[in-house]
Design an enzyme around this catalytic site. Structure first.
Site, mmCIF file in Angstrom:
data_model
loop_
_atom_site.group_PDB
_atom_site.id
_atom_site.type_symbol
_atom_site.label_atom_id
_atom_site.label_comp_id
_atom_site.label_asym_id
_atom_site.label_seq_id
_atom_site.Cartn_x
_atom_site.Cartn_y
_atom_site.Cartn_z
ATOM 1 N N PRO A 135 0.795 -1.230 0.000
ATOM 2 C CA PRO A 135 0.000 0.000 0.000
ATOM 3 C C PRO A 135 0.829 1.282 0.000
ATOM 4 C CG PRO A 135 -0.139 -1.125 2.124
ATOM 5 C CD PRO A 135 0.520 -2.070 1.174
ATOM 6 N N ASN A 136 0.362 2.205 -0.812
ATOM 7 C CA ASN A 136 0.897 3.568 -0.927
ATOM 8 C C ASN A 136 2.223 3.660 -1.686
ATOM 9 O OD1 ASN A 136 -1.263 4.796 0.623
ATOM 10 N ND2 ASN A 136 -0.366 3.776 2.400
ATOM 11 N N ARG A 187 5.113 10.788 -2.551
ATOM 12 C CA ARG A 187 4.695 10.582 -1.171
ATOM 13 C C ARG A 187 5.866 10.875 -0.225
ATOM 14 N NH1 ARG A 187 4.685 4.561 1.439
ATOM 15 N NH2 ARG A 187 3.727 5.116 3.412
ATOM 16 N N TYR A 208 10.872 8.962 1.703
ATOM 17 C CA TYR A 208 10.944 7.885 0.706
ATOM 18 C C TYR A 208 11.667 8.268 -0.586
ATOM 19 C CZ TYR A 208 7.529 5.878 3.898
ATOM 20 O OH TYR A 208 6.906 5.386 5.025
ATOM 21 N N ASN A 242 8.068 -5.342 -0.124
ATOM 22 C CA ASN A 242 7.834 -4.189 0.748
ATOM 23 C C ASN A 242 6.327 -4.138 1.007
ATOM 24 O OD1 ASN A 242 7.567 -1.820 2.109
ATOM 25 N ND2 ASN A 242 8.855 -0.610 0.721
ATOM 26 N N ALA A 257 2.709 -0.519 5.316
ATOM 27 C CA ALA A 257 2.180 -0.552 6.688
ATOM 28 C C ALA A 257 1.627 -1.927 7.074
ATOM 29 C CB ALA A 257 1.101 0.515 6.842
ATOM 30 N N HIS A 277 3.374 -4.203 9.662
ATOM 31 C CA HIS A 277 3.223 -4.064 11.109
ATOM 32 C C HIS A 277 1.890 -4.623 11.627
ATOM 33 C CE1 HIS A 277 6.534 -1.488 10.122
ATOM 34 N NE2 HIS A 277 5.757 -0.659 9.456
ATOM 35 N N ASP A 302 1.078 -15.440 7.108
ATOM 36 C CA ASP A 302 0.695 -16.815 6.795
ATOM 37 C C ASP A 302 0.954 -17.141 5.327
ATOM 38 O OD1 ASP A 302 -0.033 -17.233 9.405
ATOM 39 O OD2 ASP A 302 -2.202 -17.182 9.053
ATOM 40 N N GLU A 331 12.082 -9.231 3.260
ATOM 41 C CA GLU A 331 11.286 -8.043 3.641
ATOM 42 C C GLU A 331 12.161 -6.812 3.433
ATOM 43 O OE1 GLU A 331 9.496 -8.163 7.623
ATOM 44 O OE2 GLU A 331 9.905 -6.026 7.819
ATOM 45 N N HIS A 387 12.419 -2.394 3.351
ATOM 46 C CA HIS A 387 11.872 -1.068 3.637
ATOM 47 C C HIS A 387 12.834 -0.017 3.112
ATOM 48 C CE1 HIS A 387 8.815 -2.896 6.055
ATOM 49 N NE2 HIS A 387 9.757 -3.636 6.616
ATOM 50 N N ILE A 388 12.247 1.021 2.568
ATOM 51 C CA ILE A 388 13.045 2.136 2.056
ATOM 52 C C ILE A 388 13.641 2.906 3.239
ATOM 53 C CG2 ILE A 388 12.896 4.301 0.760
ATOM 54 C CD1 ILE A 388 10.433 2.881 -0.704
ATOM 55 N N SER A 389 12.782 3.198 4.206
ATOM 56 C CA SER A 389 13.222 3.934 5.398
ATOM 57 C C SER A 389 13.738 2.946 6.452
ATOM 58 C CB SER A 389 12.043 4.730 5.966
ATOM 59 O OG SER A 389 11.009 3.846 6.383
ATOM 60 N N ARG A 410 12.105 5.142 13.389
ATOM 61 C CA ARG A 410 10.857 5.902 13.244
ATOM 62 C C ARG A 410 9.906 5.600 14.414
ATOM 63 N NH1 ARG A 410 8.663 5.222 7.368
ATOM 64 N NH2 ARG A 410 7.425 7.013 8.041
ATOM 65 N N ARG A 437 6.214 1.182 14.103
ATOM 66 C CA ARG A 437 6.897 0.608 12.927
ATOM 67 C C ARG A 437 8.025 -0.344 13.338
ATOM 68 N NH1 ARG A 437 4.864 3.862 8.699
ATOM 69 N NH2 ARG A 437 4.456 5.964 9.443
HETATM 70 C C1 DQA Z 1 7.895 1.298 4.510
HETATM 71 C C2 DQA Z 1 7.854 1.536 6.031
HETATM 72 C C3 DQA Z 1 6.457 1.309 6.577
HETATM 73 O O1 DQA Z 1 6.429 1.541 7.987
HETATM 74 C C4 DQA Z 1 5.487 2.271 5.920
HETATM 75 O O2 DQA Z 1 4.174 2.029 6.379
HETATM 76 C C5 DQA Z 1 5.552 2.219 4.434
HETATM 77 C C6 DQA Z 1 6.853 2.139 3.784
HETATM 78 C C7 DQA Z 1 9.271 1.638 3.902
HETATM 79 O O3 DQA Z 1 9.515 1.209 2.787
HETATM 80 O O4 DQA Z 1 10.070 2.341 4.537
HETATM 81 O O5 DQA Z 1 4.538 2.312 3.752
HETATM 82 O O6 DQA Z 1 7.632 -0.076 4.277
#
Ligand code: DQA
Length: 145
Positions: free
Chosen positions: A9-10, A17, A22, A71, A74, A77, A84, A95, A97-99, A104, A108
């Protein structure tokens, strides 16, 4: 070798964004970077969805791929269903994550997915994805040499 690059998502809004968090490269730009980084014998499939069920379907599709770079945004979390699905498939999942999620907000800091993943890469911007690709290639070679 088939590898799925799965974004949750997002992440379709990458580049627009929260660019301070990011960066300013779009999802299309990320796709181009990964295609450049992938060796010739690696086929990359790219999926992005804002919907948990579609992410689950994409993981099922990748059941016996060489790997998944995921990735989950959210959902990382919160989602037992994604955990599953990762546990249900044979493909190793990294897994990403960009950040740096640990630098944070405290919500998270927990990942519902990490324990069933091969590993976690967080905090290197879009390089997190290319590092994950390298990790999957090394993992695959170690198992097939
Ligand atoms: C994220 C970190 C997540 O906490 C956040 O909800 C995202 C992006 C990252 O790539 O840093 O949507 O997965």
């Amino acid at each position: 070798m088939h590898i799925l690059v799965l974004n949750g998502p997002n992440l379709n809004l990458l580049g627009k964004r929260e660019p301070d968090v990011y960066g300013d490269v779009s999802l299309k730009g990320l796709t181009a970077e990964l295609l450049l980084a992938a060796p010739e014998d690696v086929q990359l499939t790219f999926v992005q969805s804002n919907h948990e069920g579609e992410l689950i379907d994409a993981l099922h599709e990748a059941y016996d791929y060489a790997g998944v770079i995921f990735n989950a945004g959210a959902y990382t979390h919160t989602s037992i269903a994604l955990r599953d699905a990762i546990a249900a498939i044979k493909a190793p999942v990294v897994e990403v994550h960009i950040s740096n999620v640990h630098a944070r907000e405290s919500f998270r800091h927990e990942s519902k997915l990490a324990a069933v993943c091969l590993g976690v890469i967080s905090g290197f911007g879009l390089t997190s994805y290319t590092l994950a690709l390298q990790a999957l290639l090394v993992h695959w070679r170690n198992r097939h040499d």
